[in-house]
Design a protein around this motif. Structure first.
Motif, PDB file in Angstrom:
ATOM      1  N   PRO A 419       0.808  -1.229   0.000  1.00 14.35           N
ATOM      2  CA  PRO A 419       0.000   0.000   0.000  1.00 14.35           C
ATOM      3  C   PRO A 419       0.835   1.271   0.000  1.00 14.35           C
ATOM      4  O   PRO A 419       0.468   2.265  -0.646  1.00 14.35           O
ATOM      5  CB  PRO A 419      -0.836  -0.129   1.275  1.00 14.35           C
ATOM      6  N   GLU A 420       1.988   1.250   0.712  1.00 13.15           N
ATOM      7  CA  GLU A 420       2.784   2.477   0.797  1.00 13.15           C
ATOM      8  C   GLU A 420       3.402   2.873  -0.534  1.00 13.15           C
ATOM      9  O   GLU A 420       3.759   4.031  -0.734  1.00 13.15           O
ATOM     10  CB  GLU A 420       3.867   2.323   1.866  1.00 13.15           C
ATOM     11  N   MET A 421       3.535   1.917  -1.470  1.00 13.24           N
ATOM     12  CA  MET A 421       4.057   2.284  -2.787  1.00 13.24           C
ATOM     13  C   MET A 421       3.086   3.185  -3.537  1.00 13.24           C
ATOM     14  O   MET A 421       3.492   3.949  -4.417  1.00 13.24           O
ATOM     15  CB  MET A 421       4.346   1.035  -3.626  1.00 13.24           C
ATOM     16  N   LEU A 422       1.805   3.087  -3.187  1.00  6.39           N
ATOM     17  CA  LEU A 422       0.784   3.898  -3.845  1.00  6.39           C
ATOM     18  C   LEU A 422       0.577   5.237  -3.155  1.00  6.39           C
ATOM     19  O   LEU A 422       0.096   6.191  -3.777  1.00  6.39           O
ATOM     20  CB  LEU A 422      -0.542   3.137  -3.886  1.00  6.39           C
ATOM     21  N   THR A 423       0.936   5.311  -1.878  1.00  5.47           N
ATOM     22  CA  THR A 423       0.613   6.504  -1.099  1.00  5.47           C
ATOM     23  C   THR A 423       1.826   7.310  -0.668  1.00  5.47           C
ATOM     24  O   THR A 423       1.679   8.425  -0.170  1.00  5.47           O
ATOM     25  CB  THR A 423      -0.182   6.105   0.154  1.00  5.47           C
ATOM     26  N   GLU A 424       3.026   6.746  -0.835  1.00  4.97           N
ATOM     27  CA  GLU A 424       4.248   7.449  -0.441  1.00  4.97           C
ATOM     28  C   GLU A 424       5.119   7.711  -1.655  1.00  4.97           C
ATOM     29  O   GLU A 424       5.061   6.984  -2.651  1.00  4.97           O
ATOM     30  CB  GLU A 424       5.033   6.616   0.586  1.00  4.97           C
ATOM     31  N   GLU A 425       5.936   8.748  -1.566  1.00  4.95           N
ATOM     32  CA  GLU A 425       6.823   9.069  -2.675  1.00  4.95           C
ATOM     33  C   GLU A 425       7.863   7.975  -2.853  1.00  4.95           C
ATOM     34  O   GLU A 425       8.159   7.207  -1.936  1.00  4.95           O
ATOM     35  CB  GLU A 425       7.498  10.422  -2.435  1.00  4.95           C
ATOM     36  N   VAL A 426       8.403   7.907  -4.056  1.00  5.35           N
ATOM     37  CA  VAL A 426       9.367   6.875  -4.398  1.00  5.35           C
ATOM     38  C   VAL A 426      10.544   6.914  -3.429  1.00  5.35           C
ATOM     39  O   VAL A 426      10.937   7.977  -2.933  1.00  5.35           O
ATOM     40  CB  VAL A 426       9.849   7.054  -5.850  1.00  5.35           C
ATOM     41  N   VAL A 427      11.113   5.747  -3.143  1.00  5.78           N
ATOM     42  CA  VAL A 427      12.258   5.648  -2.236  1.00  5.78           C
ATOM     43  C   VAL A 427      13.445   6.406  -2.817  1.00  5.78           C
ATOM     44  O   VAL A 427      13.801   6.255  -3.990  1.00  5.78           O
ATOM     45  CB  VAL A 427      12.632   4.172  -2.011  1.00  5.78           C
ATOM     46  N   THR A 428      14.053   7.220  -1.992  1.00  2.34           N
ATOM     47  CA  THR A 428      15.285   7.926  -2.355  1.00  2.34           C
ATOM     48  C   THR A 428      16.325   7.673  -1.268  1.00  2.34           C
ATOM     49  O   THR A 428      15.976   7.337  -0.132  1.00  2.34           O
ATOM     50  CB  THR A 428      15.054   9.441  -2.506  1.00  2.34           C
ATOM     51  N   PRO A 429      17.619   7.804  -1.598  1.00  2.26           N
ATOM     52  CA  PRO A 429      18.649   7.553  -0.582  1.00  2.26           C
ATOM     53  C   PRO A 429      18.528   8.516   0.592  1.00  2.26           C
ATOM     54  O   PRO A 429      18.104   9.671   0.442  1.00  2.26           O
ATOM     55  CB  PRO A 429      19.958   7.783  -1.347  1.00  2.26           C
ATOM     56  N   HIS A 430      18.905   8.029   1.760  1.00  2.00           N
ATOM     57  CA  HIS A 430      18.926   8.867   2.952  1.00  2.00           C
ATOM     58  C   HIS A 430      20.029   9.915   2.833  1.00  2.00           C
ATOM     59  O   HIS A 430      20.956   9.775   2.030  1.00  2.00           O
ATOM     60  CB  HIS A 430      19.158   8.008   4.195  1.00  2.00           C
ATOM     61  N   LEU A 583       8.356   0.567 -17.276  1.00  2.00           N
ATOM     62  CA  LEU A 583       9.736   0.709 -16.807  1.00  2.00           C
ATOM     63  C   LEU A 583       9.817   1.662 -15.618  1.00  2.00           C
ATOM     64  O   LEU A 583      10.632   1.469 -14.707  1.00  2.00           O
ATOM     65  CB  LEU A 583      10.628   1.200 -17.943  1.00  2.00           C
ATOM     66  N   THR A 584       8.973   2.681 -15.613  1.00  2.00           N
ATOM     67  CA  THR A 584       8.925   3.599 -14.474  1.00  2.00           C
ATOM     68  C   THR A 584       8.453   2.864 -13.222  1.00  2.00           C
ATOM     69  O   THR A 584       9.017   3.028 -12.128  1.00  2.00           O
ATOM     70  CB  THR A 584       7.988   4.781 -14.783  1.00  2.00           C
ATOM     71  N   ALA A 585       7.427   2.043 -13.378  1.00  2.00           N
ATOM     72  CA  ALA A 585       6.943   1.248 -12.243  1.00  2.00           C
ATOM     73  C   ALA A 585       8.013   0.270 -11.771  1.00  2.00           C
ATOM     74  O   ALA A 585       8.153   0.016 -10.560  1.00  2.00           O
ATOM     75  CB  ALA A 585       5.674   0.498 -12.651  1.00  2.00           C
ATOM     76  N   LEU A 586       8.788  -0.269 -12.706  1.00  2.00           N
ATOM     77  CA  LEU A 586       9.867  -1.184 -12.336  1.00  2.00           C
ATOM     78  C   LEU A 586      10.918  -0.468 -11.507  1.00  2.00           C
ATOM     79  O   LEU A 586      11.379  -0.996 -10.482  1.00  2.00           O
ATOM     80  CB  LEU A 586      10.492  -1.784 -13.596  1.00  2.00           C
ATOM     81  N   ASP A 587      11.312   0.718 -11.909  1.00  2.00           N
ATOM     82  CA  ASP A 587      12.277   1.490 -11.124  1.00  2.00           C
ATOM     83  C   ASP A 587      11.743   1.747  -9.725  1.00  2.00           C
ATOM     84  O   ASP A 587      12.459   1.600  -8.724  1.00  2.00           O
ATOM     85  CB  ASP A 587      12.574   2.809 -11.840  1.00  2.00           C
ATOM     86  N   ARG A 588      10.470   2.097  -9.628  1.00  2.00           N
ATOM     87  CA  ARG A 588       9.857   2.368  -8.325  1.00  2.00           C
ATOM     88  C   ARG A 588       9.897   1.115  -7.440  1.00  2.00           C
ATOM     89  O   ARG A 588      10.241   1.174  -6.255  1.00  2.00           O
ATOM     90  CB  ARG A 588       8.413   2.845  -8.507  1.00  2.00           C
ATOM     91  N   ALA A 589       9.556  -0.034  -8.020  1.00  2.00           N
ATOM     92  CA  ALA A 589       9.523  -1.273  -7.247  1.00  2.00           C
ATOM     93  C   ALA A 589      10.921  -1.708  -6.815  1.00  2.00           C
ATOM     94  O   ALA A 589      11.121  -2.176  -5.683  1.00  2.00           O
ATOM     95  CB  ALA A 589       8.859  -2.372  -8.069  1.00  2.00           C
ATOM     96  N   LEU A 590      11.896  -1.556  -7.696  1.00  2.00           N
ATOM     97  CA  LEU A 590      13.264  -1.937  -7.355  1.00  2.00           C
ATOM     98  C   LEU A 590      13.804  -1.085  -6.213  1.00  2.00           C
ATOM     99  O   LEU A 590      14.478  -1.586  -5.302  1.00  2.00           O
ATOM    100  CB  LEU A 590      14.165  -1.802  -8.581  1.00  2.00           C
ATOM    101  N   ARG A 591      13.507   0.176  -6.252  1.00  2.00           N
ATOM    102  CA  ARG A 591      13.977   1.057  -5.183  1.00  2.00           C
ATOM    103  C   ARG A 591      13.278   0.745  -3.868  1.00  2.00           C
ATOM    104  O   ARG A 591      13.869   0.840  -2.782  1.00  2.00           O
ATOM    105  CB  ARG A 591      13.782   2.518  -5.607  1.00  2.00           C
ATOM    106  N   TYR A 592      12.020   0.328  -3.940  1.00  2.00           N
ATOM    107  CA  TYR A 592      11.282  -0.059  -2.741  1.00  2.00           C
ATOM    108  C   TYR A 592      11.936  -1.266  -2.055  1.00  2.00           C
ATOM    109  O   TYR A 592      11.942  -1.371  -0.826  1.00  2.00           O
ATOM    110  CB  TYR A 592       9.832  -0.396  -3.112  1.00  2.00           C
ATOM    111  N   GLU A 593      12.524  -2.173  -2.830  1.00  2.00           N
ATOM    112  CA  GLU A 593      13.086  -3.405  -2.279  1.00  2.00           C
ATOM    113  C   GLU A 593      14.331  -3.169  -1.435  1.00  2.00           C
ATOM    114  O   GLU A 593      14.730  -4.027  -0.656  1.00  2.00           O
ATOM    115  CB  GLU A 593      13.401  -4.391  -3.404  1.00  2.00           C
TER     116      GLU A 593
END
Length: 647
Positions: A419-430, A583-593
């Protein structure tokens, strides 16, 4: 692009042009030349015959093109260029899944479509196209259920013997039986039949109900070896060997001394010097690689003229090391050349096969130990930019919240999407405090996250689980890696140790390191994950669950049903807009992992070379091309000899 399903990396240029490593198709470009529709199948399907292949049906270069736009067709042939390699090698079977083969030995082979001699695939001005080489034409129905290659009748192996369709069929089956496991597994599911119609005609049939995205480019990019040679020698593709497989490429192994040097010479029996895909290319008579045990000896060798071209990968050395007589006197040229490639995602990678790194929240916590800001200022001379995306600076880089078509795609995948992939911004480095390598704020945050997963610090300062077991991790380090890379690893290991993690840096030689990498015998490693620009079936080798445990292109051994589903969705697209969405969704999912703590990149080639080479004034966007379309200048070389710079 030729190698859509990924064989073992082939050559010096592979590390510098990995943006093109997964092509099945890409965006259309203005002025493209259409393929030729010549008839219909019995069921009324359009049949297409062409001098090349692009998934969307268009090619940049017409059938009668004389040469690629970016080459110098009058480039002189001759001379030698010498480069460096670090580590060791035990033979020339680049396709073996064991041993430590010479990293450029794939140069001997060709395929139906033109390949890059030392790794950079032609053409270097398009992401979409493959052009016939051993084949004179490729024929396929519009639904791409099969393809037929009509081969040239003048192709010969390096010993002068003819190359025929039987050799192509033999090689295809050889890769299935003895090839790298992730490749064989992927190919066997997608290519159901190979039929030799006659000596110069071969048909590949593809499985039903799978993506047609890149199967033609896959079979068209497979290297072709001599069946007779393998039968007579008894060599195996899956075993190390000092013998170089007999193939038809422009270069052959001329001379070598194991672990010291290797020389590739222009093949005197090469059949295709005047082929349009080769004009202005393969210009050096000899390409020599000098091997060095470590980075210091390697750089000293360049300063002394032991080798003549260097691609620099150390920020410290680029900032401080280029102050020596041959450079100061103008004999060596130092250049920063812009690159059109997306950077690979490099950094600290976690092996998800190993507990507790199979826990995403644990990986997230351990990411926080990497202080990129401190590394950039203290170790990299403020020359790098942190990589935030697997497709950095591309149109398909995920940003912010998912919306529009990307949101619709993710929602269509149901419970696979957190659910957080839909409601939170894409993962970025700390972010971290650059003044302190161990950012205390990130440490407190990480320890809270670890405590939530059952890991707490005991009275002895050790991180332990509920059973009192310590968190024991091994960071694999290769002895030939440069000092900056090792310093980054040391700093990261020290930080984890300060947090109570029982982590050790295990440094091994390159041969042992190569085998442990292939066997995934490590917990953590500092390496790269290739970027991607299109939806090719090679994405399954990079990120797919099916081959995760055996694929050398998936160092994290990522196994994610969500990623698998997005890859399949990308492969099913039939237009570039939907492909980019996937491909955009793939980048988002990979960063989430959170399988990697990202490091930095430089958006340019850093090169230095003795002033004895020429190159086109305008380089193509996707390749530096030093071993492809640069050339030797005899007068300049002689001037360096006359001045005593080189012998």
């Amino acid at each position: 692009m030729s190698d859509d399903l990924l064989l073992p990396p082939t050559g010096w240029a592979m590390n510098r042009r990995s943006a093109l490593g997964l092509m099945g198709a890409s965006a259309l470009t203005a002025g493209l030349m259409p393929t030729r529709v010549i008839g219909q199948t019995a069921s009324g399907e359009e049949m297409i015959t062409s001098h090349g292949y692009s998934f969307y049906g268009d090619l940049k270069y017409a059938a009668d093109f004389p040469y690629f736009d970016y080459v110098n067709p009058d480039a002189p042939k001759g001379g030698q260029i010498t480069l460096s390699e670090r580590g060791t090698f035990d033979g020339f079977n680049r396709w073996a899944s064991k041993g430590n083969p010479e990293s450029n030995s794939g140069v001997v082979a060709e395929s139906m479509f033109a390949r890059g001699a030392f790794g950079a695939a032609p053409p270097a001005d398009s992401l979409t196209d493959s052009y016939c080489l051993i084949a004179r034409e490729v024929e396929y129905p519009a639904n791409k259920t099969y393809c037929v290659f009509h081969m040239r009748d003048d192709v010969v192996f390096s010993d002068g013997s003819p190359l025929r369709a039987q050799d192509a069929a033999f090689t295809h089956n050889l890769f299935l039986e003895q090839g790298i496991r992730s490749y064989a597994r992927a190919v066997s599911r997608r290519i159901t039949g190979v039929e030799v119609i006659d000596d110069l005609t071969i048909r590949y049939t593809f499985a039903d109900e799978i993506s047609r995205r890149s199967l033609i480019s896959q079979v068209g990019g497979t290297p072709i070896f001599s069946e007779r040679w393998f039968n007579e020698t008894g060599e195996r593709l899956d075993s190390p060997s000092v013998a170089s497989p007999l193939a038809s490429g422009p270069y052959v192994v001329e001379d070598y001394d194991i672990n010291r040097y290797v020389v590739y010479a222009r093949n005197p029996n090469y059949w295709a010097w005047d082929h349009p895909t080769n004009v202005g290319r393969h210009n050096f008579d000899r390409v020599r690689f000098e091997y060095f045990a470590d980075a210091t000896a390697e750089f000293e060798g360049f300063k002394a003229g032991v080798y003549t071209f260097r691609s620099e990968g150390s920020t410290r050395r680029w900032a401080t090391g280029y102050d020596f007589p041959n450079l100061n006197e103008g004999h060596v040229i130092k250049q920063e050349i812009p690159s059109g490639n997306a950077p690979n995602m490099s950094g600290v990678i976690f092996n998800t096969l190993k507990a507790p790194l199979d826990n995403r929240n644990v990986r997230h916590a351990l990411q926080l130990a990497l202080n990129f800001e401190w590394i950039k200022e203290s170790l990299q001379y403020d020359l790098t930019t942190q990589t935030v995306s697997f497709v950095q600076n591309q149109d398909w880089e995920a940003k912010g919240l998912p919306e529009g078509k990307e949101l619709a795609l993710l929602e269509s995948l149901g419970d696979l999407v957190p659910p957080e992939m839909l409601t939170e911004e894409v993962v970025t480095p700390h972010t971290s405090d650059p003044s302190n390598p161990n950012d205390r704020r990130n440490q407190r945050r990480a320890l809270r996250m670890l405590a939530a997963e059952g890991w707490t610090v005991n009275d002895a300062g050790r991180l332990v689980n509920e059973d009192g077991q310590t968190m024991d991790l091994t960071f694999l380090v290769i002895s030939s890696w440069d000092d900056t890379r090792k310093a980054i690893i040391d700093r990261y290991v020290n930080t984890l140790q300060a947090w109570g993690v029982n982590v050790v840096a295990d440094e091994v030689d390159s041969a042992q390191g190569q085998q442990r990498f292939l066997d995934k015998d490590y917990d953590i490693i500092h390496t790269r994950i290739l970027t991607f620009a299109a939806a090719g079936t090679g994405l399954n080798q990079l990120f797919g669950s099916e081959t995760a445990e055996v694929s050398s292109y998936n160092p994290s051994a990522l196994r994610s049903p969500l990623v698998d589903a997005i890859v399949e969705a990308a492969l099913d697209t039939d237009n570039r807009e939907d492909e980019v969405t996937a491909l955009t969704a793939l980048d988002r999912a990979l960063r989430y992992e959170r399988v990697i703590a990202p490091g930095g990149f430089v958006p340019a080639y850093w090169v230095a070379h003795y002033d004895m080479f020429g190159r086109p004034e305008e380089l193509p966007p996707y390749a530096l091309g030093v071993l492809d379309f640069w050339w030797y200048d005899e007068e300049k070389h002689q001037a360096l000899i006359d001045q005593g710079v080189l012998s």
